[in-house]
Write a protein that holds these residues in place. Structure first.
Motif, short mmCIF file in Angstrom:
data_model
loop_
_atom_site.label_atom_id
_atom_site.label_comp_id
_atom_site.label_asym_id
_atom_site.label_seq_id
_atom_site.Cartn_x
_atom_site.Cartn_y
_atom_site.Cartn_z
N VAL B 130 0.83 -1.21 0.00
CA VAL B 130 0.00 0.00 0.00
C VAL B 130 0.87 1.26 0.00
CG1 VAL B 130 -1.57 1.37 1.42
CG2 VAL B 130 -2.03 -1.05 1.03
N PHE B 131 1.87 1.28 0.88
CA PHE B 131 2.72 2.47 0.97
C PHE B 131 3.65 2.60 -0.23
CE2 PHE B 131 2.07 1.63 5.65
CZ PHE B 131 1.07 2.59 5.76
N PHE B 132 3.93 1.47 -0.85
CA PHE B 132 4.91 1.45 -1.94
C PHE B 132 4.24 1.76 -3.29
CE2 PHE B 132 8.07 -1.34 -4.39
CZ PHE B 132 8.97 -0.30 -4.52
N LEU B 133 2.94 1.48 -3.37
CA LEU B 133 2.23 1.59 -4.64
C LEU B 133 2.36 2.96 -5.33
CD1 LEU B 133 0.54 -0.20 -6.49
CD2 LEU B 133 -1.51 0.60 -5.34
N PRO B 134 2.33 4.08 -4.60
CA PRO B 134 2.47 5.37 -5.30
C PRO B 134 3.75 5.49 -6.13
CG PRO B 134 1.68 5.73 -3.08
CD PRO B 134 2.02 4.27 -3.18
N THR B 135 4.76 4.68 -5.83
CA THR B 135 5.99 4.70 -6.63
C THR B 135 5.70 4.46 -8.11
OG1 THR B 135 7.11 3.76 -4.73
CG2 THR B 135 8.30 3.69 -6.80
N ALA B 136 4.59 3.75 -8.37
CA ALA B 136 4.25 3.43 -9.75
C ALA B 136 3.59 4.60 -10.48
CB ALA B 136 3.33 2.21 -9.79
N VAL B 137 3.20 5.63 -9.73
CA VAL B 137 2.46 6.73 -10.34
C VAL B 137 3.44 7.83 -10.77
CG1 VAL B 137 0.66 8.45 -9.95
CG2 VAL B 137 0.49 6.21 -8.89
N SER B 138 3.18 8.40 -11.94
CA SER B 138 4.08 9.47 -12.41
C SER B 138 3.77 10.77 -11.69
CB SER B 138 3.90 9.66 -13.91
OG SER B 138 2.66 10.28 -14.17
N TYR B 139 4.74 11.67 -11.71
CA TYR B 139 4.54 12.99 -11.12
C TYR B 139 3.44 13.74 -11.85
CZ TYR B 139 8.40 12.90 -7.86
OH TYR B 139 9.21 12.61 -6.79
N VAL B 140 3.33 13.50 -13.15
CA VAL B 140 2.31 14.19 -13.94
C VAL B 140 0.92 13.76 -13.47
CG1 VAL B 140 1.46 14.69 -16.23
CG2 VAL B 140 3.87 14.25 -15.90
N ALA B 141 0.71 12.43 -13.38
CA ALA B 141 -0.59 11.93 -12.96
C ALA B 141 -0.91 12.39 -11.54
CB ALA B 141 -0.62 10.40 -13.03
N ALA B 142 0.07 12.31 -10.65
CA ALA B 142 -0.16 12.73 -9.27
C ALA B 142 -0.48 14.22 -9.20
CB ALA B 142 1.05 12.40 -8.42
N SER B 143 0.24 15.03 -9.96
CA SER B 143 -0.03 16.47 -9.98
C SER B 143 -1.46 16.73 -10.41
CB SER B 143 0.91 17.20 -10.94
OG SER B 143 2.23 16.87 -10.68
N LEU B 144 -1.88 15.93 -11.40
CA LEU B 144 -3.23 16.08 -11.91
C LEU B 144 -4.28 15.82 -10.82
CD1 LEU B 144 -3.67 14.87 -15.49
CD2 LEU B 144 -5.65 15.08 -14.02
N ILE B 145 -4.07 14.75 -10.06
CA ILE B 145 -5.01 14.44 -8.99
C ILE B 145 -5.00 15.54 -7.94
CG2 ILE B 145 -5.68 12.73 -7.26
CD1 ILE B 145 -3.83 10.76 -8.86
N TRP B 146 -3.79 15.96 -7.58
CA TRP B 146 -3.66 16.98 -6.54
C TRP B 146 -4.31 18.29 -6.98
CZ3 TRP B 146 -1.80 12.82 -4.57
CH2 TRP B 146 -1.34 12.77 -3.26
N LYS B 147 -4.04 18.69 -8.23
CA LYS B 147 -4.50 19.98 -8.70
C LYS B 147 -6.00 19.99 -9.00
CE LYS B 147 -3.42 23.41 -12.26
NZ LYS B 147 -2.55 23.69 -13.41
N MET B 148 -6.48 18.89 -9.56
CA MET B 148 -7.86 18.90 -10.05
C MET B 148 -8.84 18.35 -9.03
SD MET B 148 -8.03 19.28 -13.68
CE MET B 148 -6.78 19.89 -14.76
N SER B 149 -8.37 17.52 -8.11
CA SER B 149 -9.34 16.88 -7.24
C SER B 149 -9.13 17.19 -5.75
CB SER B 149 -9.30 15.35 -7.44
OG SER B 149 -10.49 14.78 -6.98
N ILE B 150 -7.89 17.17 -5.31
CA ILE B 150 -7.69 17.35 -3.87
C ILE B 150 -7.57 18.82 -3.49
CG2 ILE B 150 -6.22 16.80 -1.90
CD1 ILE B 150 -5.47 14.22 -3.28
N PHE B 151 -6.64 19.51 -4.15
CA PHE B 151 -6.41 20.91 -3.79
C PHE B 151 -6.97 21.86 -4.84
CE2 PHE B 151 -3.19 18.77 -1.19
CZ PHE B 151 -3.50 19.33 0.04
N ASN B 152 -8.12 21.52 -5.37
CA ASN B 152 -8.77 22.43 -6.28
C ASN B 152 -9.24 23.65 -5.49
OD1 ASN B 152 -10.46 23.61 -8.31
ND2 ASN B 152 -10.42 21.62 -9.30
N GLY B 153 -9.12 24.82 -6.11
CA GLY B 153 -9.42 26.05 -5.38
C GLY B 153 -10.91 26.29 -5.15
N VAL B 154 -11.75 25.48 -5.78
CA VAL B 154 -13.18 25.71 -5.58
C VAL B 154 -13.78 24.67 -4.65
CG1 VAL B 154 -13.83 27.09 -7.57
CG2 VAL B 154 -13.42 24.64 -7.84
#
Lengths: 292, 321
Positions: B130-154
């Motif tokens: 579980v803790f290791f799995l994010p290693t498989a995710v790219s920075y681009v995909a993670a940025s997308l989740i962070w920007k569009m879903s978690i830390f969206n300004g609205v």
């Protein structure tokens, strides 16, 4: 058995007081909460990719889609602004050839440096070591200059070849082969094999675990790399999937469910690689210590 | 250890046969074989690593806009330009602040996770995955989740939804440098992506600590928990910690993907590589200044690496490996 052991005589380290029921519950709660937090982003991708945009951006936060939109799965492939299928294909080609090439070139060099006696071998090794000091990400400007003067911009050649000569991976292979049992090779030589024959018939077949570990790490890095494909992929037909994803973020119109479905599809191959090859991945990282 | 026993058995037989004939043949051809094995790699290394570096140093002394074969020698002009460029200097400050957050945070989190996972008796492999799995995710995909879903300004972003439950107003996480909420976004995305990887290193190191040390400590009266951690675990992890911190620093210096994607339109929070990218491949295509910046950055990384090596004793005891 083990629960009574600490009470008698000297405390046993592993199963001391903390191993009690209360300590364990706390331990599992802490780990569980951390685990949920780590899984949350994965869940959000799935959730968003199967919702309608209205539901994603709706007033009330919903943990589950009211009506799962399976039809979203094909949307990235029907999108006209970004050729998602082409970018996925580019990524597959690049990641596979990148991994194969690195394994071939770097393992041969690592073996040569570790095992073949040559009076200038040390000098060659120092040449490799100096490149470890210069991070590849810093050399992208001059590398781009070189590759563009070769006319390799927007081509598989440009995406793949410059990344094959990783001093670091070569170094890892050298360290590994230094520890490879000499007896096996000597037996092969007795049988009349030269270095080349012994390498392919004895050394490689006996090192498949290490090769698998490096392959897994290299494949993940190749699939996920962004800066170099961004520099080389000037034309959208040469974009890798990471560059395509990035372009979604700067697009004028934001199409949430499409973007998240595309992200999910881009992650899926790696999750597969990851789950199937995890043993080697963990072993490789533990063995080498460092990302290749 | 065990090799001593096997060697005694295995040695005599081949020693007799391999004495003369195959050995001499291999010696004679070893130079050829050396180049057969390392030649392709070395040629590639020279063409794709050393030539670009050399070319970069060359370009850094020339006026080179939109051209890679310049004729206008300008000496240290490009360096002067880069070192007085407010954006480039700010990017170094950005890096320093970023490293000051991300290096200790990742170190602590990955060590903490390793300690947790290492103590588990059941489901250890599950949680490690579980803790290791994010290693498989790219920075681009993670940025997308962070920007569009978690830390969206609205309001529909997860973070704003959660603080909304407590009656706090929406926060524009990425849209302004003051207060610098974007640091929270940048640091958490990287923490999520890289902690699992370093956790594996720590787990491997933890499992290499000899059990006897803990036994000896408990005989000496050390309480399990903080005391054994402070006086046994931590010192035993020193070599791994040093390597981890070094890797984290270098990785932080090379930060590009998440900054580029999260703060694409921003003028703040730009790390060195983003600045170099803009300088060399942006509108001006100033290869001269870009190259000078790359040289400066490389030298900085080398200095930091060497300094850290000096301070923390990196490389000591590595010879034996």
């Amino acid at each position: 058995m083990t629960t009574t052991a600490p009470e008698i005589g000297k405390k046993k380290p592993g199963s001391s007081k903390r191993g009690g029921v209360m300590g364990n519950t706390g331990l599992y709660i802490a780990t569980g909460v951390a685990g949920l937090l780590f899984l949350l982003p994965f869940y959000l991708i799935v959730r968003n990719s199967l919702m309608t945009d209205q539901e994603i951006t709706g007033e009330n936060w919903k943990w589950f889609p009211t009506d799962i939109q399976w039809g979203n799965i094909t949307e990235p492939f029907n999108d006209v602004t970004v050729d998602f299928a082409q970018s996925m294909w580019n990524s597959v080609v690049v990641a596979v050839l990148h991994t194969t090439g690195i394994l071939l070139v770097c393992s041969l060099a690592g073996y040569g440096l570790a095992r073949i006696p040559y009076k200038h071998a040390n000098k060659v090794f120092y040449l490799v070591l100096t490149t470890l000091m210069v991070p590849t990400a810093v050399t992208f400007v001059p590398s781009f200059v070189l590759v563009s003067s070769l006319g390799w911009v927007d081509s598989y050649r440009g995406l793949i070849i410059p990344g094959l000569f990783s001093g670091f991976t070569c170094f890892l292979f050298r360290q590994y082969f230094l520890g490879f049992p000499k007896e096996l090779e000597e037996a092969a030589r007795v049988d009349g094999l030269g270095y080349w024959g012994a390498y392919w018939r004895v050394v490689v077949p006996n090192s498949l675990n290490f090769f698998a570990a490096i392959a897994t790490i290299t494949f993940i890095n190749g699939w996920n790399s962004f800066l170099w494909p961004l520099v080389i992929g000037q034309d959208p037909s040469a974009w890798t999937v990471q560059v395509a994803l990035s372009s979604y973020m700067t697009n004028q119109t934001v199409n949430f469910h499409l973007i998240f479905m595309a992200t999910a599809i881009s992650i899926l191959p790696l999750v597969f690689v990851f789950l199937f090859l995890q043993r080697w991945l963990v072993q490789g990282i533990a063995q080498t210590g460092i990302k290749g | 250890m065990s090799t001593t026993t096997t060697r005694g058995v295995a040695q005599p037989a081949p020693a007799k046969v391999s004495k003369d004939r195959p050995r001499r043949g291999l010696r004679a051809s070893s130079t050829f074989n050396f180049w057969l094995f390392t030649g392709p790699f070395l040629i590639g290394l020279i063409v794709f690593v050393f030539v670009p570096i050399g070319w970069s140093i060359y370009l850094s002394f020339f006026e080179a806009r939109f051209t890679v074969t310049p004729s206008d020698f300008v000496g240290f002009e490009n360096y002067k330009q880069v070192l007085t460029d407010v954006d480039f200097l700010n990017s170094l400050v950005t890096f320093t602040v970023f490293a000051a957050f991300i290096v200790p945070a990742t170190w602590a989190l990955s060590l903490g996770l390793a300690l947790l996972v290492n103590r588990l008796r059941f489901m250890r492999a599950f949680f490690r995955s579980v803790f290791f799995l994010p290693t498989a995710v790219s920075y681009v995909a993670a940025s997308l989740i962070w920007k569009m879903s978690i830390f969206n300004g609205v309001r529909f972003g997860l973070a704003n939804t959660v603080i909304g439950w407590f009656g706090v107003d929406n926060i524009a996480w990425l849209a302004s440098p003051d207060p610098p909420w974007y640091w929270l976004v940048i640091v958490t995305v990287r923490l999520w992506l890289q902690s699992g990887f370093y956790m594996i290193l720590f787990i491997a190191a933890l499992q290499n600590i000899p059990r006897e040390l803990y036994e000896a400590a408990s005989i000496d009266g050390a309480k399990p928990g903080w005391q054994t951690f402070r006086y046994i675990t931590l010192p035993q992890l020193r070599a791994t910690s040093t390597a981890v911190i070094l890797l984290l620093l270098v990785a932080a210096y090379q930060a590009f993907d998440e900054f580029f994607n999260l703060l694409s339109k921003a003028t703040w929070g730009q790390p060195p590589l983003v600045e170099l990218y803009k300088m060399a491949l942006g509108e001006n295509q100033n290869y001269g200044a870009g190259s000078a910046g790359a040289v400066v950055l490389t030298m900085l990384i080398c200095v930091v690496t060497l300094l850290q090596g000096k301070i923390m004793g990196f490389g000591r005891g590595e010879e034996g490996k």
